[in-house]
Design a protein around this motif. Structure first.
Motif, PDB file in Angstrom:
ATOM      1  N   GLY A  91     -88.988 -41.796 -38.371  1.00  0.00           N
ATOM      2  CA  GLY A  91     -88.546 -41.512 -36.619  1.00  0.00           C
ATOM      3  C   GLY A  91     -88.240 -43.303 -36.581  1.00  0.00           C
ATOM      4  N   GLY A  92     -87.661 -43.631 -35.298  1.00  0.00           N
ATOM      5  CA  GLY A  92     -86.842 -43.837 -34.614  1.00  0.00           C
ATOM      6  C   GLY A  92     -85.531 -44.695 -35.943  1.00  0.00           C
ATOM      7  N   LYS A  93     -84.911 -45.840 -35.428  1.00  0.00           N
ATOM      8  CA  LYS A  93     -83.420 -45.793 -36.170  1.00  0.00           C
ATOM      9  C   LYS A  93     -83.520 -45.903 -37.231  1.00  0.00           C
ATOM     10  CE  LYS A  93     -81.885 -46.627 -30.994  1.00  0.00           C
ATOM     11  NZ  LYS A  93     -81.103 -47.761 -30.919  1.00  0.00           N
ATOM     12  N   PRO A  94     -82.550 -45.270 -37.954  1.00  0.00           N
ATOM     13  CA  PRO A  94     -82.498 -45.521 -39.493  1.00  0.00           C
ATOM     14  C   PRO A  94     -81.410 -47.142 -39.748  1.00  0.00           C
ATOM     15  CG  PRO A  94     -80.344 -44.094 -38.935  1.00  0.00           C
ATOM     16  CD  PRO A  94     -81.424 -44.186 -37.668  1.00  0.00           C
ATOM     17  N   GLU A  95     -81.258 -47.658 -40.446  1.00  0.00           N
ATOM     18  CA  GLU A  95     -81.583 -48.854 -41.495  1.00  0.00           C
ATOM     19  C   GLU A  95     -79.773 -48.961 -41.893  1.00  0.00           C
ATOM     20  OE1 GLU A  95     -83.895 -50.874 -42.075  1.00  0.00           O
ATOM     21  OE2 GLU A  95     -85.106 -51.487 -40.239  1.00  0.00           O
ATOM     22  N   GLY A  96     -78.927 -49.989 -42.390  1.00  0.00           N
ATOM     23  CA  GLY A  96     -78.227 -49.972 -43.422  1.00  0.00           C
ATOM     24  C   GLY A  96     -77.336 -49.381 -43.775  1.00  0.00           C
ATOM     25  N   ALA A  97     -76.412 -48.511 -44.585  1.00  0.00           N
ATOM     26  CA  ALA A  97     -75.313 -48.254 -44.356  1.00  0.00           C
ATOM     27  C   ALA A  97     -75.268 -46.609 -43.646  1.00  0.00           C
ATOM     28  CB  ALA A  97     -75.345 -47.595 -45.819  1.00  0.00           C
ATOM     29  N   GLU A 100     -74.872 -47.472 -40.283  1.00  0.00           N
ATOM     30  CA  GLU A 100     -73.519 -48.042 -40.194  1.00  0.00           C
ATOM     31  C   GLU A 100     -72.886 -46.533 -40.008  1.00  0.00           C
ATOM     32  OE1 GLU A 100     -71.454 -50.796 -39.440  1.00  0.00           O
ATOM     33  OE2 GLU A 100     -74.072 -50.911 -39.245  1.00  0.00           O
ATOM     34  N   ARG A 101     -72.689 -45.765 -40.991  1.00  0.00           N
ATOM     35  CA  ARG A 101     -72.175 -44.414 -40.593  1.00  0.00           C
ATOM     36  C   ARG A 101     -72.245 -43.612 -39.449  1.00  0.00           C
ATOM     37  NH1 ARG A 101     -70.171 -41.967 -45.659  1.00  0.00           N
ATOM     38  NH2 ARG A 101     -69.396 -40.531 -44.312  1.00  0.00           N
ATOM     39  N   LYS A 103     -73.007 -44.865 -36.373  1.00  0.00           N
ATOM     40  CA  LYS A 103     -72.120 -45.101 -35.753  1.00  0.00           C
ATOM     41  C   LYS A 103     -70.848 -44.859 -35.840  1.00  0.00           C
ATOM     42  CE  LYS A 103     -71.464 -50.312 -33.899  1.00  0.00           C
ATOM     43  NZ  LYS A 103     -71.560 -51.740 -34.905  1.00  0.00           N
ATOM     44  N   ALA A 104     -70.515 -45.133 -37.256  1.00  0.00           N
ATOM     45  CA  ALA A 104     -68.701 -44.750 -37.387  1.00  0.00           C
ATOM     46  C   ALA A 104     -68.552 -43.372 -36.754  1.00  0.00           C
ATOM     47  CB  ALA A 104     -68.908 -45.499 -38.685  1.00  0.00           C
ATOM     48  N   ASP A 105     -69.376 -42.851 -36.819  1.00  0.00           N
ATOM     49  CA  ASP A 105     -68.532 -41.220 -36.382  1.00  0.00           C
ATOM     50  C   ASP A 105     -69.577 -40.641 -35.743  1.00  0.00           C
ATOM     51  OD1 ASP A 105     -67.348 -41.226 -39.023  1.00  0.00           O
ATOM     52  OD2 ASP A 105     -69.615 -39.669 -40.581  1.00  0.00           O
ATOM     53  N   PHE A 106     -70.761 -41.067 -34.908  1.00  0.00           N
ATOM     54  CA  PHE A 106     -71.113 -40.924 -33.698  1.00  0.00           C
ATOM     55  C   PHE A 106     -71.268 -41.511 -32.701  1.00  0.00           C
ATOM     56  CE2 PHE A 106     -73.865 -38.303 -37.234  1.00  0.00           C
ATOM     57  CZ  PHE A 106     -73.350 -36.852 -36.641  1.00  0.00           C
ATOM     58  N   GLY A 107     -70.868 -42.797 -32.643  1.00  0.00           N
ATOM     59  CA  GLY A 107     -70.505 -44.234 -32.015  1.00  0.00           C
ATOM     60  C   GLY A 107     -71.603 -44.510 -32.073  1.00  0.00           C
ATOM     61  N   SER A 108     -72.627 -44.378 -31.789  1.00  0.00           N
ATOM     62  CA  SER A 108     -73.662 -44.951 -31.557  1.00  0.00           C
ATOM     63  C   SER A 108     -75.122 -44.115 -32.091  1.00  0.00           C
ATOM     64  CB  SER A 108     -74.825 -45.605 -30.559  1.00  0.00           C
ATOM     65  OG  SER A 108     -74.941 -44.436 -29.301  1.00  0.00           O
ATOM     66  N   TYR A 109     -76.237 -44.661 -32.292  1.00  0.00           N
ATOM     67  CA  TYR A 109     -77.645 -43.775 -32.888  1.00  0.00           C
ATOM     68  C   TYR A 109     -77.642 -43.195 -31.604  1.00  0.00           C
ATOM     69  CZ  TYR A 109     -82.166 -42.007 -33.061  1.00  0.00           C
ATOM     70  OH  TYR A 109     -83.469 -41.172 -33.311  1.00  0.00           O
ATOM     71  N   GLU A 185     -90.928 -40.014 -33.916  1.00  0.00           N
ATOM     72  CA  GLU A 185     -91.767 -40.666 -34.913  1.00  0.00           C
ATOM     73  C   GLU A 185     -91.968 -39.718 -36.692  1.00  0.00           C
ATOM     74  OE1 GLU A 185     -94.467 -42.086 -33.269  1.00  0.00           O
ATOM     75  OE2 GLU A 185     -93.681 -41.965 -31.187  1.00  0.00           O
ATOM     76  N   LEU A 186     -91.005 -38.734 -36.887  1.00  0.00           N
ATOM     77  CA  LEU A 186     -91.229 -38.223 -37.882  1.00  0.00           C
ATOM     78  C   LEU A 186     -89.893 -38.187 -38.871  1.00  0.00           C
ATOM     79  CD1 LEU A 186     -92.584 -35.223 -37.235  1.00  0.00           C
ATOM     80  CD2 LEU A 186     -94.330 -36.739 -38.050  1.00  0.00           C
ATOM     81  N   VAL A 187     -88.594 -38.459 -38.902  1.00  0.00           N
ATOM     82  CA  VAL A 187     -88.022 -38.240 -39.469  1.00  0.00           C
ATOM     83  C   VAL A 187     -88.169 -39.543 -40.059  1.00  0.00           C
ATOM     84  CG1 VAL A 187     -85.471 -38.967 -40.125  1.00  0.00           C
ATOM     85  CG2 VAL A 187     -86.603 -37.412 -37.948  1.00  0.00           C
ATOM     86  N   ASN A 188     -87.090 -39.319 -42.154  1.00  0.00           N
ATOM     87  CA  ASN A 188     -87.453 -39.718 -42.683  1.00  0.00           C
ATOM     88  C   ASN A 188     -86.297 -40.148 -43.490  1.00  0.00           C
ATOM     89  OD1 ASN A 188     -88.490 -40.989 -45.643  1.00  0.00           O
ATOM     90  ND2 ASN A 188     -89.107 -39.216 -46.263  1.00  0.00           N
ATOM     91  N   TRP A 189     -86.295 -41.615 -42.689  1.00  0.00           N
ATOM     92  CA  TRP A 189     -84.569 -41.763 -42.821  1.00  0.00           C
ATOM     93  C   TRP A 189     -84.755 -42.465 -44.676  1.00  0.00           C
ATOM     94  CZ3 TRP A 189     -81.462 -39.958 -39.484  1.00  0.00           C
ATOM     95  CH2 TRP A 189     -81.925 -40.074 -38.839  1.00  0.00           C
ATOM     96  N   LYS A 190     -85.125 -42.477 -44.977  1.00  0.00           N
ATOM     97  CA  LYS A 190     -85.231 -43.178 -46.397  1.00  0.00           C
ATOM     98  C   LYS A 190     -84.667 -42.355 -47.588  1.00  0.00           C
ATOM     99  CE  LYS A 190     -87.808 -44.799 -50.104  1.00  0.00           C
ATOM    100  NZ  LYS A 190     -88.079 -44.306 -51.488  1.00  0.00           N
ATOM    101  N   PHE A 191     -85.298 -40.446 -47.094  1.00  0.00           N
ATOM    102  CA  PHE A 191     -84.785 -39.502 -48.019  1.00  0.00           C
ATOM    103  C   PHE A 191     -83.737 -38.871 -47.310  1.00  0.00           C
ATOM    104  CE2 PHE A 191     -84.379 -34.754 -48.050  1.00  0.00           C
ATOM    105  CZ  PHE A 191     -84.564 -34.706 -49.325  1.00  0.00           C
ATOM    106  N   VAL A 192     -83.126 -39.349 -45.871  1.00  0.00           N
ATOM    107  CA  VAL A 192     -81.806 -39.003 -45.635  1.00  0.00           C
ATOM    108  C   VAL A 192     -80.912 -39.846 -46.079  1.00  0.00           C
ATOM    109  CG1 VAL A 192     -80.493 -38.774 -43.468  1.00  0.00           C
ATOM    110  CG2 VAL A 192     -82.721 -38.473 -43.492  1.00  0.00           C
ATOM    111  N   ALA A 193     -80.901 -41.341 -46.397  1.00  0.00           N
ATOM    112  CA  ALA A 193     -80.705 -41.936 -47.017  1.00  0.00           C
ATOM    113  C   ALA A 193     -80.585 -42.352 -48.639  1.00  0.00           C
ATOM    114  CB  ALA A 193     -80.922 -44.086 -46.733  1.00  0.00           C
ATOM    115  N   GLU A 194     -80.993 -41.444 -49.305  1.00  0.00           N
ATOM    116  CA  GLU A 194     -80.906 -40.718 -50.774  1.00  0.00           C
ATOM    117  C   GLU A 194     -79.802 -39.833 -50.624  1.00  0.00           C
ATOM    118  OE1 GLU A 194     -85.186 -42.556 -51.985  1.00  0.00           O
ATOM    119  OE2 GLU A 194     -84.443 -40.093 -52.252  1.00  0.00           O
ATOM    120  N   ARG A 195     -80.105 -38.713 -50.451  1.00  0.00           N
ATOM    121  CA  ARG A 195     -79.337 -37.679 -49.232  1.00  0.00           C
ATOM    122  C   ARG A 195     -77.987 -38.597 -49.429  1.00  0.00           C
ATOM    123  NH1 ARG A 195     -80.045 -32.467 -51.476  1.00  0.00           N
ATOM    124  NH2 ARG A 195     -78.580 -31.444 -50.252  1.00  0.00           N
ATOM    125  N   LEU A 196     -77.543 -39.162 -48.607  1.00  0.00           N
ATOM    126  CA  LEU A 196     -76.322 -39.872 -48.429  1.00  0.00           C
ATOM    127  C   LEU A 196     -75.496 -40.198 -49.862  1.00  0.00           C
ATOM    128  CD1 LEU A 196     -74.344 -39.987 -46.228  1.00  0.00           C
ATOM    129  CD2 LEU A 196     -74.629 -42.089 -45.865  1.00  0.00           C
TER     130      LEU A 196
END
Ligand code: FE2
Length: 215
Positions: A91-97, A100-101, A103-109, A185-196
């Motif tokens: 959970g919380g906010k993702p980092e890195g690329a 940035e994506r 922020k670019a596509d939605f305006g902000s987290y 609390e739960l989003v696995n942002w590492k997995f989401v980044a790998e999918r991207l």
């Protein structure tokens, strides 16, 4: 050759108190297992028997007479994907690329989170909320019942199951609180980044999440 229920990528009690052991036991061991068992029974002896899971989903999506197979195949894929979208201490906010994506596509987290929560809570009845890559842009969508983004040519990055079985034991009718907690609390942002990073390689990446695994 049959499809196999993948194990959860974490212990049954690892997501508590946000998602309880009891919820995961029912959701994974009863609901997800039910989809796998029904899928295996439905494809047995048909032309779908030797196909990869994604192939079955794409093929049956085109034919309303195959709705039963589609529903169980897509629900197997969606659940295997969902487990990988969750992580203890996530959970919380993702980092890195990825950040940035977003922020670019939605305006902000925060704008992304607002859209995701709206999609999840606005989905009438059972379904799924998604963050997808669609034609090179990130988008938030919702799908009813078993419907899954790949049949619309979208590459799924993140999902939240909003069927009542996903949250009723822990949150009763409070779907907004459940979705908020998943994001916080739960989003696995590492997995989401790998999918991207993997983008359109669904067939290969789903081997990784074991949805297409056969015993
Ligand atoms: Fe579910």
């Amino acid at each position: 050759m049959a499809f196999k229920l993948p194990e959860l990528p974490f212990a049954y009690d690892a997501l508590a108190p946000h998602m309880s052991k009891k919820t995961l036991e029912f959701h994974h061991d009863k609901h997800h297992k039910g989809y796998v068992d029904k899928l295996n029974a439905a494809v047995d002896g048909t032309r779908y028997a030797g196909m990869a899971l994604e192939e079955i989903i794409r093929e049956t999506a085109k034919n309303s007479k195959e709705r039963g197979i589609f529903n169980n195949a897509a629900q197997h894929w969606n659940h295997a994907f969902f487990w990988n979208c969750l992580s203890p201490g996530g959970g919380g906010k993702p980092e890195g690329a990825l950040a940035e994506r977003i922020k670019a596509d939605f305006g902000s987290y925060d704008d992304f989170a607002k859209a995701f929560k709206q999609a999840a809570t606005g989905q009438f009845g059972s379904g799924w909320a998604w963050l997808v890559l669609d034609g090179g842009a990130l988008k938030v969508t919702a799908t009813p019942n078993a419907e899954t983004p790949m049949i619309h040519g979208q590459h799924a990055l993140l999902t939240c199951d909003v069927w009542e079985h996903a949250y009723y034991l822990d949150y009763q009718n409070r779907r907004p609180d459940f979705v908020e907690t998943v994001l916080k609390e739960l989003v696995n942002w590492k997995f989401v980044a790998e999918r991207l990073d993997e983008q359109g390689e669904d067939l290969e990446t789903m081997q990784k999440v074991a949805a297409g695994g056969r015993r």
